[in-house]
Design an enzyme around this catalytic site. Sequence first.
Site, short mmCIF file in Angstrom:
data_model
loop_
_atom_site.label_atom_id
_atom_site.label_comp_id
_atom_site.label_asym_id
_atom_site.label_seq_id
_atom_site.Cartn_x
_atom_site.Cartn_y
_atom_site.Cartn_z
N TYR A 53 30.00 28.26 51.71
CA TYR A 53 30.04 29.61 52.25
C TYR A 53 29.38 29.65 53.63
O TYR A 53 28.36 29.02 53.88
CB TYR A 53 29.34 30.61 51.33
CG TYR A 53 30.08 30.90 50.04
CD1 TYR A 53 31.38 30.43 49.82
CD2 TYR A 53 29.48 31.65 49.03
CE1 TYR A 53 32.04 30.71 48.64
CE2 TYR A 53 30.15 31.93 47.85
CZ TYR A 53 31.43 31.46 47.65
OH TYR A 53 32.09 31.73 46.48
N SER A 215 36.66 38.33 42.48
CA SER A 215 37.64 39.27 43.02
C SER A 215 37.95 40.39 42.02
O SER A 215 39.12 40.64 41.69
CB SER A 215 38.94 38.56 43.43
OG SER A 215 39.75 39.40 44.24
N PRO A 216 36.93 41.09 41.53
CA PRO A 216 37.17 42.14 40.53
C PRO A 216 38.00 43.30 41.06
O PRO A 216 38.62 44.03 40.27
CB PRO A 216 35.76 42.60 40.15
CG PRO A 216 34.91 42.24 41.33
CD PRO A 216 35.49 40.97 41.85
N LEU A 222 42.30 47.32 44.13
CA LEU A 222 41.88 48.21 43.06
C LEU A 222 40.73 49.12 43.48
O LEU A 222 40.13 49.80 42.64
CB LEU A 222 41.46 47.39 41.83
CG LEU A 222 42.55 46.50 41.24
CD1 LEU A 222 41.98 45.59 40.15
CD2 LEU A 222 43.70 47.34 40.67
N GLY A 223 40.43 49.12 44.76
CA GLY A 223 39.33 49.93 45.25
C GLY A 223 39.78 51.23 45.90
O GLY A 223 39.03 51.83 46.68
#
Length: 329
Positions: A53, A215-216, A222-223
């Site tokens: 990262y 990646s919920p 989905l936000g």
Amino acid sequence: MKYTQLGRTGLKVSRLVLGTMNFGPQTGESESHAIMDSAHASGINYFDTANVYGWGENKGRTEEIIGTWFAQGGRRREKTVLATKVYGSMAPEGESWPNYDRLSALNIRRAVDASLKRLQTDYIDVYQFHHVDRLTPFEEIWQAVEVLVRQGKILYAGSSNFPGWKIAQANETAARHGRLGLVSEQCLYNLAERRAELEVLPAAEAYGLGVIPWSPLHGGLLGGAIRKAADSGRTAGGRSADALANSTVRAQVQAYEDLLDKHGLEPGEVALAWLLTRPGVTGPIVGPRTQEQLDSALRAVELELSEEVLSGLDEIFPGPGPAPEAFAW
């Protein structure tokens, strides 16, 4: 904050996992430190990162930011269950050289020492394999892990992006050698992407792994992607724009947002709360770029979804069903 055991272990972790991938590339060091302080203040004790990262010439930068936060003291490290990952190449940018990636015993040894230095700590709680290594046998991987455990450099091992059969193979190999094996699996799983329910989640449940969905919000889809675009007068951007270009996906997302509008619910919070209802899920990874995004994620932990909402979500985003019935008689 609510807590649960990480899989079959005695380790207790928060139902939300703080993802740090944005620390460095999108969120500066001081704001990243503030977000981590706020996460602790809210009871989040499980932090996830990876050695790569920061990406490109800045790979390792995210671990460094966490390290400078730990260095401030105040029992920051002691209060944190720290998970990082190994697999991607950590060779100097622009240099191609063998044994700086994947899961050979040599790279695992080299990578863990480098992560410990960047993180300014002497141990990692959960050391995760970022991907399957088709070239390295699990006998070699577990031997390397056992050395690190004996040295006190790591406590547990986890996987990420493993298919169900690899989870089984890894843990059967570990069991033959009297080792604990994998204790967690970090996988892509959300309302719009439920293929993990076919094989990965059943394997994780059978072998006692905690499931950590990444990646919920499915890249922001989905936000409240459609609502936000309408409110701003701009089209959705990034991955959301690509996904919404598909008329079927757009119709699903519109139905999702309409359902939640009817019940006065926020889409991003519902997507997280839904994951918290799923069997075997320890907690989703939330990767806030701002304090506001972290606050929204925290509200999801207390959100109770009614049976009407849950059944409506299943109608809009049906799961694949169990294997093998989903693809066989």
